[in-house]
Scaffold this motif. Structure first.
Motif, PDB file in Angstrom:
ATOM      1  N   MET A  98       0.944  -0.991  -0.110  1.00 44.26           N
ATOM      2  CA  MET A  98       0.106  -0.067   0.012  1.00 44.26           C
ATOM      3  C   MET A  98       0.936   1.244  -0.112  1.00 44.26           C
ATOM      4  O   MET A  98       0.543   2.216  -0.773  1.00 44.26           O
ATOM      5  CB  MET A  98      -0.994  -0.030   1.320  1.00 44.26           C
ATOM      6  CG  MET A  98      -1.856   1.028   1.212  1.00 44.26           C
ATOM      7  SD  MET A  98      -3.113   1.146  -0.393  1.00 44.26           S
ATOM      8  CE  MET A  98      -3.984  -0.254   0.204  1.00 44.26           C
ATOM      9  N   ALA A 109      -3.504  10.251   4.829  1.00 47.55           N
ATOM     10  CA  ALA A 109      -4.301   8.986   5.183  1.00 47.55           C
ATOM     11  C   ALA A 109      -5.725   9.165   4.930  1.00 47.55           C
ATOM     12  O   ALA A 109      -6.387   8.381   4.689  1.00 47.55           O
ATOM     13  CB  ALA A 109      -3.932   8.906   6.712  1.00 47.55           C
ATOM     14  N   ASP A 148      -7.760   6.738   2.346  1.00 47.47           N
ATOM     15  CA  ASP A 148      -8.584   5.734   3.424  1.00 47.47           C
ATOM     16  C   ASP A 148      -7.739   4.805   4.038  1.00 47.47           C
ATOM     17  O   ASP A 148      -7.913   3.434   3.684  1.00 47.47           O
ATOM     18  CB  ASP A 148      -9.614   5.309   2.610  1.00 47.47           C
ATOM     19  CG  ASP A 148     -10.673   4.667   3.481  1.00 47.47           C
ATOM     20  OD1 ASP A 148     -10.631   4.776   4.718  1.00 47.47           O
ATOM     21  OD2 ASP A 148     -11.523   3.634   2.864  1.00 47.47           O
ATOM     22  N   VAL A 149      -6.549   5.038   4.453  1.00 45.77           N
ATOM     23  CA  VAL A 149      -5.533   4.053   4.901  1.00 45.77           C
ATOM     24  C   VAL A 149      -5.255   4.725   6.539  1.00 45.77           C
ATOM     25  O   VAL A 149      -5.441   5.762   6.732  1.00 45.77           O
ATOM     26  CB  VAL A 149      -4.295   3.911   4.150  1.00 45.77           C
ATOM     27  CG1 VAL A 149      -4.796   3.283   3.066  1.00 45.77           C
ATOM     28  CG2 VAL A 149      -3.600   5.026   3.981  1.00 45.77           C
ATOM     29  N   SER A 150      -4.280   3.867   7.170  1.00 44.52           N
ATOM     30  CA  SER A 150      -3.983   4.339   8.366  1.00 44.52           C
ATOM     31  C   SER A 150      -2.473   5.226   7.948  1.00 44.52           C
ATOM     32  O   SER A 150      -2.189   5.309   6.849  1.00 44.52           O
ATOM     33  CB  SER A 150      -3.382   2.990   9.141  1.00 44.52           C
ATOM     34  OG  SER A 150      -2.268   2.369   8.648  1.00 44.52           O
ATOM     35  N   PRO A 201       1.058   3.182   6.191  1.00 45.90           N
ATOM     36  CA  PRO A 201       1.365   3.370   4.830  1.00 45.90           C
ATOM     37  C   PRO A 201       1.805   4.537   3.965  1.00 45.90           C
ATOM     38  O   PRO A 201       2.845   4.653   3.478  1.00 45.90           O
ATOM     39  CB  PRO A 201       0.119   2.876   3.994  1.00 45.90           C
ATOM     40  CG  PRO A 201      -0.450   1.852   5.150  1.00 45.90           C
ATOM     41  CD  PRO A 201      -0.244   2.665   6.325  1.00 45.90           C
TER      42      PRO A 201
END
Length: 209
Positions: free
Chosen positions: A1, A30, A34-36, A39
């Motif tokens: 990712m 982020a 739409d990730v933490s 990544p």
């Protein structure tokens, strides 16, 4: 990712979609992807290593690629790729070179279909093959970080006349397969000089859009 996010940001910074001096905030990115934050942090670390982001008091900002960057990138690439070609001529088998010929054949097929994206992918595979055929794993590893940037520059600057570009790569490979190291390195230098000119023109154009 993290690699995917880095690629997206790399394209946007080089193209100027993300303007120079934009704060690359982890929380904002982020949310965007739409990730933490993990990544995103990995992606930003790649961009900082590549010179596309710079640290200012613990905050990262986008850094535009300028003509000096182009000179530096192509100087390093010529040094690496010249060595790769020398070692590949020494170590590669006829079968290895047949595999490179298949890459050129795929370039020709892309030219027939007027598929610039597929041509750019094959162009990158062509040059990476010298590193792979060198037999030197560390040399291939040294190319990897630059490969990511050059992949984007290939997409931006590849000529619209991909049929002629395919003929150029075929001629390049034909010289390499003769085993004449010095002629091959000279052909590489000419090839990179022309490519660098295309990249300069593209960056100048982007700067005025």
């Amino acid at each position: 990712m993290g690699d995917q996010i880095a690629h997206r940001l790399r394209v946007e910074i080089i193209r100027g979609i993300i303007p120079p001096d934009t704060h690359l905030a982890e929380d904002h990115l982020a949310a965007r992807f739409d990730v933490s934050r993990g990544p995103v942090r990995d992606a930003l670390r790649q961009l900082e290593t590549e010179g596309l982001a710079e640290d200012r008091r613990k905050r990262l900002y986008a850094r535009a690629m300028d003509l000096r960057d182009v000179e530096e990138l192509y100087t390093v690439r010529e040094a690496l790729e010249s060595l790769a070609i020398r070692l590949a001529i020494e170590n590669a088998s006829a079968k290895d070179w047949d595999n490179v010929q298949r890459i050129v054949d795929s370039m020709a097929a892309a030219a027939e279909d007027d598929d610039g994206e597929r041509f750019a992918d094959a162009d990158m595979a062509f040059h990476t093959s010298f590193y792979a055929n060198s037999g030197n794993r560390r040399l291939l590893d040294a190319w990897r970080p630059y490969q990511r940037i050059f992949a984007i520059l290939f997409e931006l600057s590849d000529t619209s006349d991909i049929a002629s570009a395919t003929e150029d790569h075929q001629g390049f490979l034909d010289v390499v397969r003769t085993g004449d190291v010095e002629a091959s390195v000279r052909r590489l230098r000419l090839h990179l000089t022309l490519a660098k000119g295309h990249v300069r023109d593209v960056l100048r154009g982007l700067a005025h859009t």
